[in-house]
Design a protein around this motif. Structure first.
Motif, mmCIF file in Angstrom:
data_model
loop_
_atom_site.group_PDB
_atom_site.id
_atom_site.type_symbol
_atom_site.label_atom_id
_atom_site.label_comp_id
_atom_site.label_asym_id
_atom_site.label_seq_id
_atom_site.Cartn_x
_atom_site.Cartn_y
_atom_site.Cartn_z
ATOM 1 N N PHE B 350 33.001 36.836 42.447
ATOM 2 C CA PHE B 350 33.053 35.391 42.631
ATOM 3 C C PHE B 350 32.196 35.094 43.854
ATOM 4 O O PHE B 350 32.692 35.084 44.987
ATOM 5 N N LEU B 361 42.396 38.331 44.040
ATOM 6 C CA LEU B 361 42.640 37.368 42.969
ATOM 7 C C LEU B 361 43.754 37.778 42.012
ATOM 8 O O LEU B 361 44.654 36.995 41.734
ATOM 9 N N PRO B 362 43.759 39.033 41.509
ATOM 10 C CA PRO B 362 44.816 39.382 40.562
ATOM 11 C C PRO B 362 46.163 39.634 41.245
ATOM 12 O O PRO B 362 47.163 39.807 40.563
ATOM 13 N N VAL B 364 47.404 37.763 44.068
ATOM 14 C CA VAL B 364 47.986 36.600 44.739
ATOM 15 C C VAL B 364 49.306 36.178 44.098
ATOM 16 O O VAL B 364 50.285 35.911 44.780
ATOM 17 N N ARG B 365 49.303 36.186 42.750
ATOM 18 C CA ARG B 365 50.503 35.722 42.059
ATOM 19 C C ARG B 365 51.673 36.674 42.256
ATOM 20 O O ARG B 365 52.810 36.240 42.447
ATOM 21 N N ARG B 415 40.241 45.271 44.145
ATOM 22 C CA ARG B 415 41.204 44.507 43.354
ATOM 23 C C ARG B 415 42.275 45.395 42.758
ATOM 24 O O ARG B 415 43.415 44.998 42.600
ATOM 25 N N TRP B 416 41.871 46.602 42.369
ATOM 26 C CA TRP B 416 42.798 47.467 41.639
ATOM 27 C C TRP B 416 43.317 48.599 42.509
ATOM 28 O O TRP B 416 44.067 49.438 42.059
#
Lengths: 327, 513
Positions: B350, B361-362, B364-365, B415-416
């Motif tokens: 991004f 991003l993945p 945050v939730r 991210r992972w």
């Protein structure tokens, strides 16, 4: 190196940092300058009564501009808000005036109509993948036609109960302004503090990458379409309440372009991925002050329109050349 | 003496406070291939852009064919005979080959474009670069390698005498790369001065007559190709001795898998999809398996299907002993399968969002409490993640686009690989594409430690044999959508991989899938 990126709002930016706010939003200085000029030339611009007028006028704009800005940040667009505003006003007025329903029922009816329009937009754009520009351009005309078909005659005299929406005061503030403040606050908190707010930016910047990161790239924009429709209908109900009349053919005509102008002036990128609610507030206030000041100075309407349009183009030029000049 | 065609002297350029080029000299005689090496951010792109007229240099001169220029506009650059072929061909997909070649310099007859004459000349130019396409083909329908040849033909039509190729093989398959190398040799024989920008040392050895290495905007190494070793070049690029290829993990832990068979983490049986299959793959806990094959062999499709990006038409996938049916990436992620895609710009990054937003991003939730982001926890997770992947600089709000290619990849990888996420199976597609040598080693280390410390199964696809040998414990050879061979332990060498693919491809028809 030449890419200009708008910083995202974070809680810290929300909490304060006036200097950063000025640096990031050159519009703030333009706005201050404009207020100064209008005060010096009219002598009455900053009177309490006039400011109250500006706030009330800007309120309906802000109520729609905030969800529309979120939609634009996520890479979509809604051009149908002017027609939805008319439909919302008509439904509310019809329920309150003709059907003698309570103001609450009237407003809920309007919101339902707005949600329906938003849901149609959302399904077509987010789930079927059609172009938002084309879909909502079509809905702009179709919803206006529907409104005129359903309510061919002007509606008026909605009763004192319904007048409450546009005319009463909550905590010393006019109800529309109070509602607009709530919408602005909700929008800012949503962007800064919720996971979905991050998803809005991510989807707007790179849909494919968002999808591959496991983000639901349809649900959030769909919800934003529905919220934008609801907001437009609410703005319509407020306008109907303030004016105590609605005409299907002319209510909210051109409103979509004014809202979009405010959103873009506020620094939201039409290409998606960047923007802030604070910027949108500035854009809305800028348009409100410009219109009011020029009216006070007895400038004819067409000159006002030229000023509004030129401001948008000047804003775009500033955003493009500004960073180069300061480098 | 050979006539000198391009001579750059004392070229300097700075952006803000950053010195992108600092007194760079580069001389390329006609009929020579000069390799230009260096990290991303070393100044190669700036040099090319000064040459192409995109940036005015602060100091220094550029001499082309005897004429000297303190600065060039893009138009002057073309007129002087400089042609630059960028990584991704800048051709207009909707036009034909001939129309592309003559774009901006159309031949007209009575005010109309003379298609026949253009196509005749285009055919000659295409022959000169040995392109197999016809002047009337639509460029959008051609494979990458042919598009690149169209661009070179376009350069020749403008009688270019200096040809700059910016990582020309980055988007090409092995066969296409070989064909391009032959074209470069032809063009050298025809007397062009060629600047060849690359990350691949193999290409330098095959093609270059001389080498210049840039680091931090300065020339750190300059020699004729015969006068150096691979090690010297890597050190000149990386600027330190420890960046030389690390020993293969297969060699380090080669005896462990044999003595202690570990539980299977990813089990793929008979997986099929459009263009590939059936494919069987098993990856044990802590194991790193490579998928080696040419572009178009189906390796990307296999990974994307495992990740739910594409539909499978048959077969089963199990993570541990749970069966997984992923029809969307979010399903795969829920089952513990993550993918780092090959095309970072389009599928991974991004660009305008900050580093922290990119990496988390993945997550945050899952960190959020009652729908509200846990900002403190996010900062902490990002800090730990930055340490783990060696992100530089650690600036959570700096937009991702401002990071180097290697650090962008660390953000996508991060991210992972963070404490808030458990990934059981990590899929990587071309994990170090467009990543400089130094960051490449760091990324290998991050992936290896993910496998070792968290017992994750790693399956990665690569078209770079060096990368397979450096990272994989075991390698599956993929050709035409099937697994056609397997190499492990001491058999897993670059030479074995190259010959395995060579043996496996029955006809030169790859690129069709």
């Amino acid at each position: 190196m030449t890419t200009a990126t708008t910083a995202l709002p974070t809680p810290r930016a929300l909490a304060g940092g006036g200097l950063t706010a000025v640096r990031r939003n050159p519009l703030l200085m333009v706005l201050a300058l404009m207020v100064l000029v209008f005060q010096l030339t009219t002598g009455s611009f900053l009177d309490a009564g006039n400011l109250r007028g500006i706030a009330t006028d800007a309120a309906t704009l802000a109520i729609v501009a905030v969800p529309l800005a979120l939609l634009v940040i996520s890479g979509y667009l809604d051009l149908s808000v002017g027609s939805t505003l008319a439909l919302g006003g008509l439904v509310a007025g019809w329920l309150a005036g003709q059907q003698h329903q309570s103001p609450v029922v009237a407003v809920l009816g309007a919101l339902a109509a707005g949600a329906a329009v938003g849901a149609v937009n959302g399904v077509l754009c987010c789930y079927l993948g059609l172009s938002a520009f084309i879909v909502t351009l079509g809905m702009l005309t179709a919803v206006r036609g529907l409104a005129q078909q359903l309510f061919p005659l002007p509606l008026s005299s909605f009763g004192s109960g319904f007048a409450w929406l546009g005319g009463s005061r909550i905590a010393g503030i006019d109800a529309p302004v109070f509602i607009a403040a709530l919408v602005l606050l909700a929008g800012a908190l949503f962007l800064a503090l919720t996971p979905a707010g991050r998803h809005v930016f991510a989807i707007g910047v790179n849909r494919e990458a968002a999808y591959l990161s496991g983000v639901n790239i349809r649900r959030t924009p769909f919800a934003l379409f529905v919220v934008t429709g609801v907001a437009a209908a609410l703005a319509g109900a407020i306008k109907a309440s303030v004016l105590d009349s609605v005409v299907a053919g002319t209510s909210g005509a051109g409103f979509e372009l004014t809202v979009l102008t405010a959103v873009l002036l506020g620094g939201v990128a039409l290409t998606g991925g960047s923007g802030s609610v604070f910027g949108v507030l500035l854009g809305v206030l800028f348009l409100g002050c410009l219109q009011n000041g020029l009216t006070l100075l007895n400038v004819p309407t067409f000159w006002q329109q030229m000023a509004q349009g030129s401001a948008l183009v000047a804003g775009a030029a500033l955003a493009y050349f500004g960073p180069r000049l300061t480098r | 003496m050979t006539e000198t065609n391009l001579r750059i002297t004392g070229l300097s350029k700075s952006f803000g406070g950053v010195q992108a080029l600092d007194g760079v000299d580069l001389t390329v005689p006609a009929g020579q291939v000069h390799a230009l090496l260096g990290h991303n951010g070393a100044g190669k792109s700036t040099l090319i852009k000064c040459l192409g007229g995109a940036f005015p240099p602060d100091a220094g001169t550029i001499e082309v064919g005897g004429a000297s220029y303190p600065r060039l506009s893009p138009r002057e650059s073309i007129a002087a005979g400089v042609a630059i072929i960028f990584q991704t061909p800048s051709v207009v997909d909707s036009l034909t080959v001939a129309e592309n070649i003559f774009l901006g310099q159309e031949w007209t007859r009575h005010g109309r474009i003379d298609r026949r004459a253009q196509e005749g000349v285009a055919a000659g130019l295409l022959q000169r670069v040995a392109a197999s396409c016809s002047p009337r083909d639509r460029v959008g329908e051609l494979p990458m390698g042919q598009r690149q040849l169209v661009e070179i033909a376009k350069a020749l039509s403008r009688s270019a005498s200096v040809l700059v190729l910016d990582e020309p093989t980055a988007a090409l398959s092995g066969a296409e790369s070989d064909a391009l190398a032959e074209r470069v040799e032809d063009l050298r024989a025809q007397g062009l001065a060629i600047v060849y920008v690359t990350h691949l040392l193999g290409e330098v050895e095959r093609l270059a007559d001389a080498v210049t290495v840039l680091r931090d905007g300065r020339v750190t190494h300059h020699s004729a190709v015969a006068g150096h070793t691979r090690r010297e070049l890597v050190e000149a690029i990386a600027g330190r001795a420890d960046a030389v290829h690390r020993d293969s993990p297969a060699a380090e832990s080669g005896d462990v898998p044999i003595g202690a068979p570990r539980a299977p983490r990813l089990t793929v049986d008979g997986l099929r999809g459009p263009g590939f299959g059936p494919v069987d793959v098993g990856v044990a806990e802590g194991e790193i398996v490579g998928l080696y094959g040419l572009i178009g062999s189906g390796r990307t499709r296999i990974l994307e299907t495992l990740f739910g990006r594409r539909r499978a038409t048959g077969g089963t996938v199990r993570v541990g002993d749970r069966a997984v049916t992923a029809t969307r990436p979010s399903d795969a992620l829920a089952a513990g399968i993550a993918l780092v895609p090959a095309d970072r710009r389009r599928q991974g990054l991004f660009p305008g969002l900050g580093a922290q937003d990119n990496a988390l991003l993945p997550t945050v939730r899952s960190l959020a409490r009652r729908g509200v982001r846990a900002l403190g926890a996010e900062r902490r997770v990002f800090g730990a993640l930055s340490d783990a992947v060696g992100l530089r600089p650690v600036r959570p709000r700096l937009p991702a686009v401002a990071f180097s290619g290697g650090n962008q990849q660390k953000l996508v990888l991060g991210r992972w690989i963070n404490e808030a996420r458990t990934v059981d199976v990590l899929l990587l597609d071309e994990p170090t594409q467009g990543v400089d040598v130094g960051a490449r080693q760091e990324i290998y280390q991050v992936v290896s430690s993910l496998a070792e410390q968290r017992s994750a199964a790693v399956l990665f696809a690569s078209s770079d044999p060096e990368e397979i040998v450096a990272l994989a414990h075991r390698c599956l050879i993929v050709s035409a959508g099937r697994v056609v061979g397997e190499l492990s332990g001491a058999e897993l060498t670059e030479a074995a991989l190259l010959s395995a693919v060579h043996d496996a491809s029955p006809a030169p028809s790859e690129g069709a899938v």
